[in-house]
Design a protein around this motif. Structure first.
Motif, PDB file in Angstrom:
ATOM      1  N   GLY A  17      -3.353 -30.212  -3.280  1.00  0.00           N
ATOM      2  CA  GLY A  17      -4.345 -30.573  -4.455  1.00  0.00           C
ATOM      3  C   GLY A  17      -4.136 -30.135  -5.949  1.00  0.00           C
ATOM      4  O   GLY A  17      -2.960 -29.728  -6.359  1.00  0.00           O
ATOM      5  N   ALA A  18      -5.250 -30.032  -6.575  1.00  0.00           N
ATOM      6  CA  ALA A  18      -5.133 -29.809  -7.861  1.00  0.00           C
ATOM      7  C   ALA A  18      -4.196 -28.395  -8.274  1.00  0.00           C
ATOM      8  O   ALA A  18      -3.299 -28.549  -9.335  1.00  0.00           O
ATOM      9  CB  ALA A  18      -6.326 -29.733  -8.610  1.00  0.00           C
ATOM     10  N   SER A  19      -4.574 -27.369  -7.478  1.00  0.00           N
ATOM     11  CA  SER A  19      -3.749 -26.030  -7.990  1.00  0.00           C
ATOM     12  C   SER A  19      -2.119 -26.261  -8.099  1.00  0.00           C
ATOM     13  O   SER A  19      -1.401 -25.700  -9.087  1.00  0.00           O
ATOM     14  CB  SER A  19      -4.221 -24.916  -6.958  1.00  0.00           C
ATOM     15  N   VAL A  20      -1.559 -26.963  -7.064  1.00  0.00           N
ATOM     16  CA  VAL A  20      -0.127 -27.042  -6.996  1.00  0.00           C
ATOM     17  C   VAL A  20       0.363 -28.271  -8.042  1.00  0.00           C
ATOM     18  O   VAL A  20       1.383 -28.132  -8.741  1.00  0.00           O
ATOM     19  CB  VAL A  20       0.118 -27.705  -5.467  1.00  0.00           C
ATOM     20  N   VAL A  21      -0.605 -29.362  -8.177  1.00  0.00           N
ATOM     21  CA  VAL A  21      -0.210 -30.401  -9.104  1.00  0.00           C
ATOM     22  C   VAL A  21      -0.030 -29.625 -10.571  1.00  0.00           C
ATOM     23  O   VAL A  21       0.953 -30.045 -11.211  1.00  0.00           O
ATOM     24  CB  VAL A  21      -1.235 -31.446  -8.868  1.00  0.00           C
ATOM     25  N   LEU A  22      -1.006 -28.945 -10.859  1.00  0.00           N
ATOM     26  CA  LEU A  22      -1.063 -28.405 -12.261  1.00  0.00           C
ATOM     27  C   LEU A  22       0.014 -27.240 -12.417  1.00  0.00           C
ATOM     28  O   LEU A  22       0.573 -27.123 -13.492  1.00  0.00           O
ATOM     29  CB  LEU A  22      -2.632 -27.864 -12.592  1.00  0.00           C
ATOM     30  N   ALA A  23       0.142 -26.475 -11.477  1.00  0.00           N
ATOM     31  CA  ALA A  23       1.371 -25.476 -11.609  1.00  0.00           C
ATOM     32  C   ALA A  23       2.569 -26.166 -11.520  1.00  0.00           C
ATOM     33  O   ALA A  23       3.536 -25.626 -12.467  1.00  0.00           O
ATOM     34  CB  ALA A  23       1.168 -24.701 -10.360  1.00  0.00           C
ATOM     35  N   GLY A  24       2.878 -27.215 -10.876  1.00  0.00           N
ATOM     36  CA  GLY A  24       4.250 -28.071 -11.282  1.00  0.00           C
ATOM     37  C   GLY A  24       4.061 -28.594 -12.526  1.00  0.00           C
ATOM     38  O   GLY A  24       5.242 -28.585 -12.979  1.00  0.00           O
ATOM     39  N   ALA A  25       2.985 -29.150 -12.915  1.00  0.00           N
ATOM     40  CA  ALA A  25       3.266 -29.609 -14.308  1.00  0.00           C
ATOM     41  C   ALA A  25       3.612 -28.686 -15.419  1.00  0.00           C
ATOM     42  O   ALA A  25       4.593 -28.921 -16.248  1.00  0.00           O
ATOM     43  CB  ALA A  25       1.887 -30.338 -14.828  1.00  0.00           C
ATOM     44  N   GLU A  26       2.921 -27.583 -15.204  1.00  0.00           N
ATOM     45  CA  GLU A  26       3.170 -26.264 -16.126  1.00  0.00           C
ATOM     46  C   GLU A  26       4.809 -25.865 -16.014  1.00  0.00           C
ATOM     47  O   GLU A  26       5.415 -25.905 -16.894  1.00  0.00           O
ATOM     48  CB  GLU A  26       2.299 -25.315 -15.778  1.00  0.00           C
ATOM     49  N   LEU A  27       5.017 -25.950 -14.904  1.00  0.00           N
ATOM     50  CA  LEU A  27       6.535 -25.600 -14.591  1.00  0.00           C
ATOM     51  C   LEU A  27       7.550 -26.505 -15.206  1.00  0.00           C
ATOM     52  O   LEU A  27       8.553 -26.233 -15.725  1.00  0.00           O
ATOM     53  CB  LEU A  27       6.663 -25.511 -12.906  1.00  0.00           C
ATOM     54  N   SER A  28       7.239 -27.865 -14.961  1.00  0.00           N
ATOM     55  CA  SER A  28       7.948 -29.078 -15.517  1.00  0.00           C
ATOM     56  C   SER A  28       8.256 -28.718 -17.114  1.00  0.00           C
ATOM     57  O   SER A  28       9.409 -29.271 -17.556  1.00  0.00           O
ATOM     58  CB  SER A  28       7.457 -30.421 -15.256  1.00  0.00           C
TER      59      SER A  28
END
Lengths: 339, 339
Positions: A17-28
């Motif tokens: 869910g959201a925690s990985v999606v947003l962490a991924g977005a930040e990392l990108s």
């Protein structure tokens, strides 16, 4: 500076869910400069996660959605309950209204396919969307489609996949006339009714100028880099993808086991550690597949992706948009076919 | 001491022909004591090759055959020209007349299938033969079938493959109730007409006592060892096999490249070299698949096998015979099914 890319994130999908999606977005963002996110999902969940990531926060607008489509929901159910208000549907709507350049989701593949097809509609004579991805090979990257979108096929469907694969090859790999092969298995047993046989004839007869059809290829050709684009029906494509992933995991685990098996091996590993981390990077399973044949760009991430892998899928989407894959597809599909 | 195994060698098949077949047979003798070979092929070719290998010579009788089936011959042509006099046909005849316990060939798969089916006939209600092989996994070995014998399938055919796979699991892996899974890809898209769906229902309803049906599995489950027997249609099975082989080759090549990339990596590799040779052994692609559903044992070797790999296929055949796989299959097929 390249034009800004606007990305619609379905924050409520995927195994984590959201925690990985947003962490991924930040990392990108460590590799992307000119992007902007629309984060679709439950406001109360998303806000605290975004606020604590200032770099992401500056580039993200949250769009509240009440409904999250579950990973195990059947497409029909997902459509009934989530067609207008789910985070996935709203992310696709943003592509349709041209407020976003692409939508990305790690959620339920069947639901994503169904929603994207209904909202964006298929191009020209394309009956059903396909999933295309990049596969690491000894010579660079191979484009493989369909990786699992539309089970069941016909000679004509495979022909269209080949045309679309060629278009991706031209724009993404920057090859004027990419080589295209039809995935096959042992040949002697094919009868003339088999769809691979039919598609082979169609591609031979069409003699398209925008791709170089090289005939039937085997699963082992995907990793060899012997061909730029490998075309197959979704069931076989998904089986190929998963078998390759399973094999890579098996070898990786076996490698770890032998390294741990003796002191000299451990010391040897330490000496070679920088080379091994290069290898690990090279072998990291690619993430991100594009839903193909639609009037808009939708990217599917693995459901089980972690933040680094979700970031890969975002980068993949940006690459597709920057290369202009969508308009290249539209052009290839429009081109008169001499069947 | 175990009973003598009599092996019918088709010496004229494979990409490299008699020299590799006979070198492989000689090599297999380092691990087999009580065996005897019938070498089918052109006498003038075989004799000098055998005479210079005294260990092999003592255990081998040459049976002259005038015709060699070519690797690129269509099955129908191979049948027409080679049905009675080819080395492949004579090797299968030796199984039929019970002069040999199994026949082995690295030759044309389609021709082997066609000849074996005509000469040995299929068991009970089995309509078409399948190819079953062993796949290395994190937990030992997984049985996979069909690896490419009969393209096209039905729910009933998959059901029969599952029953036969279970029988091999019981005898070869020595598991009372081996776990059996149906290879599938992304599920949401299946409709009720799809053969995987139908086979899944048949297997659930049958509730067989001789196997434990665990449902749908994915390509990545083959290498994980999560299931003992993976059942699939031949096209997908062959794609899975070739993709796994291609991935293994890609990773092996990448590993070699990083090891050569720096001095410290080379030194590290030397320190770990014994561990790496263990790994190489573990990852060596298995060779040897059994033609299943026939009244007799026929083993198919990879056409491109070298001597070591052809020896593996001979060992695989002996393992099948020693374990009594054939009678276990006959028993499983005869068992009344409560469909």
């Amino acid at each position: 500076m390249s034009e800004k890319i606007r990305i619609a994130l379905d924050c409520m999908g995927g195994d984590f869910g959201a925690s990985v999606v947003l962490a991924g977005a930040e990392l990108s963002l460590t590799q992307l400069s000119n992007v902007e996110f629309f984060a679709f999902g439950d406001l109360a969940t998303l806000e605290p996660l975004i606020v604590k990531r200032p770099t992401l926060h500056r580039r993200t607008r949250i769009v509240h959605s009440e409904i999250a489509i579950r990973m195990d929901q059947k497409p029909a159910e997902a459509l009934r309950l989530g067609r207008s208000k789910s985070s996935m549907a709203l992310a696709i709507d943003a592509v349709k209204t041209e407020n976003a350049d692409f939508a990305i989701s790690a959620g339920n593949t069947g639901a994503l396919m169904a929603l994207a097809k209904i909202k964006l509609r298929t191009m020209g004579n394309i009956a059903r969307p396909a999933l295309a991805g990049l596969w690491p090979s000894l010579k660079g990257e191979t484009i493989v489609l369909d990786l699992g979108a539309s089970i069941g096929t016909s000679a004509e469907h495979l022909f269209n996949l080949a045309v679309m694969g060629g278009a991706i090859g031209r724009t993404l790999l920057e090859i004027d006339k990419p080589t295209v092969g039809l995935l096959s298995s042992y040949f002697g047993q094919f009868d003339r009714q088999h769809y691979v046989y039919g598609a082979d004839r169609l591609l031979q007869d069409a003699q398209r100028q925008d791709l170089h059809y090289i005939g039937l290829v085997e699963g082992s050709d995907i990793g060899s880099g012997h061909v730029d684009v490998v075309v197959t029906e979704a069931f076989a494509g998904n089986v190929a993808l998963k078998s390759a992933e399973g094999t890579a995991r098996f070898i990786g685990q076996s490698l770890q086991d032998v390294i741990r098996s003796s002191w000299s091996a451990r010391v040897g590993y330490l000496l070679a550690s920088s080379s091994f981390s290069m290898l690990r990077n090279k072998l990291r399973p690619p993430n991100g597949a594009m839903l193909l044949g639609l009037n808009g760009t939708v990217i599917k991430s693995h459901g089980s992706a972690d933040a680094a892998s979700f970031a890969d899928a975002i980068l993949f989407g940006c690459k597709m948009v920057r290369a202009g894959v969508l308009s290249s597809l539209q052009q290839a599909i429009r081109q008169p076919v001499s069947l």
